[in-house]
Write an enzyme that holds these catalytic residues in place. Structure first.
Site, PDB file in Angstrom:
ATOM      1  N   LYS A 184       0.822  -1.211   0.000  1.00  0.00           N
ATOM      2  CA  LYS A 184       0.000   0.000   0.000  1.00  0.00           C
ATOM      3  C   LYS A 184       0.863   1.272   0.000  1.00  0.00           C
ATOM      4  O   LYS A 184       2.054   1.218   0.268  1.00  0.00           O
ATOM      5  CB  LYS A 184      -0.967  -0.026   1.191  1.00  0.00           C
ATOM      6  CG  LYS A 184      -1.841  -1.300   1.249  1.00  0.00           C
ATOM      7  CD  LYS A 184      -2.897  -1.367   0.161  1.00  0.00           C
ATOM      8  CE  LYS A 184      -3.438  -2.748  -0.119  1.00  0.00           C
ATOM      9  NZ  LYS A 184      -4.403  -3.280   0.804  1.00  0.00           N
TER      10      LYS A 184
HETATM   11  C1  LIG Z   1      -5.340  -4.522   1.216  1.00  0.00           C
HETATM   12  C2  LIG Z   1      -6.818  -4.385   1.317  1.00  0.00           C
HETATM   13  C3  LIG Z   1      -7.514  -4.655   2.511  1.00  0.00           C
HETATM   14  C4  LIG Z   1      -6.874  -5.325   3.677  1.00  0.00           C
HETATM   15  O1  LIG Z   1      -5.850  -4.634   4.255  1.00  0.00           O
HETATM   16  P1  LIG Z   1      -5.031  -5.343   5.421  1.00  0.00           P
HETATM   17  O2  LIG Z   1      -4.308  -4.197   6.060  1.00  0.00           O
HETATM   18  O3  LIG Z   1      -4.107  -6.312   4.772  1.00  0.00           O
HETATM   19  O4  LIG Z   1      -6.002  -5.988   6.318  1.00  0.00           O
HETATM   20  C5  LIG Z   1      -8.848  -4.368   2.582  1.00  0.00           C
HETATM   21  N1  LIG Z   1      -9.521  -3.876   1.527  1.00  0.00           N
HETATM   22  C6  LIG Z   1      -8.906  -3.641   0.356  1.00  0.00           C
HETATM   23  C7  LIG Z   1      -9.695  -3.068  -0.776  1.00  0.00           C
HETATM   24  C8  LIG Z   1      -7.549  -3.916   0.210  1.00  0.00           C
HETATM   25  O5  LIG Z   1      -6.942  -3.734  -0.966  1.00  0.00           O
END
Ligand SMILES: *Cc1c(COP(=O)(O)O)cnc(C)c1O
Length: 385
Positions: A184
């Site tokens: 991210k």
């Molecule tokens: C990455 C992601 C998540 C989950 O994030 P985590 O921090 O790994 O729990 C949730 N929703 C979307 C759309 C994502 O891309």
């Protein structure tokens, strides 16, 4: 230029992140402590939220927010089929029912479709800002106000994104959950943050995030009876480590710069792809600041003469790893069995067949960006020819 293998994602860490982690380890307080508190307050002021709570993941944050709002069995939560499984799992784990409605042209959940799906049981709307492009939040907030619904945003892709002059996370949604997963925009490997403008909700989430304990170890450390604590609710274990917060503080200080680089790369992609028949560049909408977590292009297989899978294989053969965001929820066997799909999801299912996510991250060099572009051009021309 020697072609190299370009992975789909790569976190952008400098020596400053490594140093901050080392300092946290040497400091000796490694569970939630001073660095978590600092990360929370800096993140809250960055997005313009009253409160921010660091959590172990965005998934944990979504589940925590829904639970703290009292969403549970018998309730319905409206969301998009074009999302990561975590969105739907967080709803299911409260005991509530996810109700999927179709996406619009921007690939985000469509407010008109949300409206048609409202029932007596609807308790919340859970929009996902796909790829970092904000949803039509004004329409969603309007619906929520009229029908007295909660809004919990999945802002996993949206650190630094915004609507008008406000950043995602500033409100007026009840809660907004961010992800700091490895790929991210702001990454701590694993981690997340929930923001809210509601102090009572913030306190409830803080307690539920740590076993339901009323006062955490860091706050108790100087008490004469530092051993004493009380459990006041059935909580979870969703807090963030100080080691990861140390990493997050440095990443947050670099976020605007990293996002600028993402934007620059996206602009270059769009400039070139606008001129390739058979390729539709990623959507952008005036008045919405894109965080460019993903660059989602759309193919026109009828013009290109290749399917999406063939396109991705051809890209890989040229050293460029692509991905797909997302395999729609109804196509996963578990949800296909478990969920009832009451509303048409035609657009999500059709767009799925032609979406491709390209590498897009701040650490991409100009040469790598040009390699991605050349691979797209080559793939498009070979087959269309
Ligand atoms: C990455 C992601 C998540 C989950 O994030 P985590 O921090 O790994 O729990 C949730 N929703 C979307 C759309 C994502 O891309």
């Amino acid at each position: 230029m020697k072609p190299t293998f370009i992975p789909f994602a790569r976190p952008d860490y400098t020596e400053a992140e490594a140093q901050a982690v080392a300092d946290a380890v040497r400091g000796g307080w490694t569970t939630s402590g001073p660095r978590v508190a600092e990360f929370e307050s800096k993140f809250a002021s960055y997005v313009g939220a009253k409160h921010a709570l660091a959590v172990s993941s965005c998934t944990a944050g979504l589940h925590l927010a829904l639970s703290a709002l009292g969403v549970g069995p018998g309730d319905e939560v409206i969301t998009t089929p074009l999302t990561f499984c975590a969105t739907v799992n967080a709803i299911l784990q409260t005991g509530a029912t996810p109700v999927l409605v179709d996406v619009g042209e921007d690939l985000n959940v469509c407010p008109q479709e949300i409206k048609t799906a409202l029932t007596r049981r609807t308790k919340a709307i859970l929009p996902v800002h796909i790829g970092g492009l904000p949803c039509d939040m004004d329409a969603i907030w309007d619906l929520a106000r009229r029908h007295r619904l909660y809004v919990v945003e999945d802002a996993a892709h949206a650190a630094g994104a915004g609507v008008s002059s406000n950043r995602i996370g500033a409100g007026p949604s009840d809660a907004v959950a961010f992800s700091f997963y490895a790929t991210k925009n702001l990454s701590t490997g694993e981690g997340g943050m929930v923001t809210t403008g509601d102090q009572e909700l913030a306190e409830r989430m803080r307690i539920l995030a740590l076993h339901g304990i009323s006062r955490d170890a860091w706050k108790r450390r100087n008490d004469q009876d530092s051993w004493f604590y009380e459990v006041v609710a059935e909580g979870y274990k969703y807090n963030l480590s100080d080691i990861l917060a140390a990493l997050g503080i440095v990443q947050l200080s670099r976020l605007e710069k990293m996002n600028r680089r993402r934007r620059e790369i996206a602009a270059r992609y769009t400039e070139i792809f606008s001129g390739i028949p058979g390729i539709e560049p990623a959507p952008e909408i005036a008045g919405r600041t894109h965080a460019w977590q993903l660059y989602i292009l759309r193919l026109r297989p009828e013009i290109l003469g290749v399917s999406r899978s063939e396109f991705i294989r051809a890209m890989r053969a040229q050293g460029v790893e692509c991905s797909v965001h997302f395999i729609p929820i109804p196509l996963h066997p578990y949800y296909a069995d478990k969920l009832e799909f009451r509303h048409p999801l035609t657009r999500a299912l059709t767009e799925y067949e032609r979406i491709v996510s390209l590498p897009l991250y701040s650490g991409l060099t100009d040469a790598e960006v040009e390699q991605v572009i050349a691979a797209v051009q080559e793939t498009a021309s070979v087959h269309a020819g």
